[in-house]
Design a protein around this motif. Sequence first.
Motif, PDB file in Angstrom:
ATOM      1  N   ILE A  69       6.059 -10.347   2.856  1.00 56.58           N
ATOM      2  CA  ILE A  69       6.292  -9.729   3.637  1.00 56.58           C
ATOM      3  C   ILE A  69       6.253 -10.284   5.432  1.00 56.58           C
ATOM      4  CG2 ILE A  69       5.499  -7.027   5.082  1.00 56.58           C
ATOM      5  CD1 ILE A  69       4.544  -6.068   2.067  1.00 56.58           C
ATOM      6  N   ASN A  70       5.252 -10.700   5.473  1.00 57.63           N
ATOM      7  CA  ASN A  70       4.619 -11.173   7.003  1.00 57.63           C
ATOM      8  C   ASN A  70       5.758 -12.584   7.272  1.00 57.63           C
ATOM      9  OD1 ASN A  70       2.699  -9.225   7.597  1.00 57.63           O
ATOM     10  ND2 ASN A  70       1.969  -9.726   6.131  1.00 57.63           N
ATOM     11  N   GLN A  71       6.029 -13.340   6.144  1.00 56.88           N
ATOM     12  CA  GLN A  71       6.536 -14.414   5.997  1.00 56.88           C
ATOM     13  C   GLN A  71       5.845 -15.475   6.360  1.00 56.88           C
ATOM     14  OE1 GLN A  71      10.334 -13.811   7.863  1.00 56.88           O
ATOM     15  NE2 GLN A  71      11.261 -12.717   6.041  1.00 56.88           N
ATOM     16  N   GLU A  72       4.475 -15.736   6.606  1.00 57.43           N
ATOM     17  CA  GLU A  72       3.231 -16.356   7.057  1.00 57.43           C
ATOM     18  C   GLU A  72       2.405 -16.286   5.681  1.00 57.43           C
ATOM     19  OE1 GLU A  72       1.855 -14.981  10.736  1.00 57.43           O
ATOM     20  OE2 GLU A  72       0.742 -16.959  10.592  1.00 57.43           O
ATOM     21  N   SER A  73       1.680 -17.340   5.929  1.00 58.29           N
ATOM     22  CA  SER A  73       0.629 -17.734   3.941  1.00 58.29           C
ATOM     23  C   SER A  73      -0.884 -17.480   5.158  1.00 58.29           C
ATOM     24  CB  SER A  73       0.862 -18.999   3.991  1.00 58.29           C
ATOM     25  OG  SER A  73       2.099 -19.521   3.907  1.00 58.29           O
TER      26      SER A  73
END
Lengths: 97, 247
Positions: free
Chosen positions: A88-92
């Motif tokens: 969803i956030n396109q971040e790890s």
Amino acid sequence: MKIELKKFGTTLISRQNGREAFAAFQPQLTTLGENENLELDFDGVITFAPSWGDEFLSPLLKLYGPRLTLTNTGNPSVKATLELLEKINQESFKRNQ
Amino acid sequence: MCYYSIIMTEKELITISEAAEILSVSIDTLRRWDKSSKLRPVKTSGAGYRLYSRSQIELFLNDLLNLADDWVHENSKLSPEFYCSNSAVFQTRLARMQDLLAEVKELSLIFPLIVAVAGEIGNNSFDHNLGNWPDTPGVFFGYDIHKKYIVLADRGLGILATLKRVKPELDSDQKALEVAFTEILSGRAPESRGNGLKFVRKIVAENPVGLLFQTGDAKLILTKDSNELDIQKSSKSFRGCLALITF
């Protein structure tokens, strides 16, 4: 700063509860040093669902990025929820086992 | 069946009002269920009164899907045992179910996932209908740990109506159900919610968990390793959502 998530409950579900937990956490967050890391410990959490996680973790990921680390993420509901939040956030998230 | 009828004593037979009381439904509902063959009396007395067997009623009571299905279609009276009028009641009962599932040895590895799936579906009902419940607010929440299933239902707006707020081009329950279970809607204006059903799909696809989900006239069946969504048109339409989780 280390935060034990179980202090917010062991069944972390629903947006409403996630929002309430995030609001309750704000005063503590103001004491975080400028370069200090924020560690969220999942030890003791039994059920963790994306609704709660999106209200609590997503804003922290946006605010602190790599300064945010997650520990004890082995619970299957924690694992599955983190994977979805990353999509969803396109971040790890940074995880420390 | 005949043998069962023969050995049944008069003592085990109960009247329609007793049956209605046990099931927490009205006598009219039982008459309707008789006409539609959903639940028929075992016999009719000489004076024409319907008589049921106690064990038959107890068995029916345990068929939670029947009760939830009737509630979403007919707004029948619901037993307080299964009705969560607000999200606080639902959270409390979900935590209780979590404790019970935790005691089942063979579920020790996946019970948090089952609770999370039920939590997402139940909370969706509250999140998407808050302030907009068309009639009865809240959810039906029932489970049977031994038979390994959970039933959740609501009489809310349904998936199509709630998704149309952000995707006005949606024109069918089938399409709405597909979007709800497949598309990640990030930063979904005007509300930052959704995505719970994508989580549900992922859990079901990767674990020994099954799902039947109905909304409007659309029905979805999900099982482990099901990569494609099996969405069908159901014969009877209703407004809210109905979910059966098996494990």
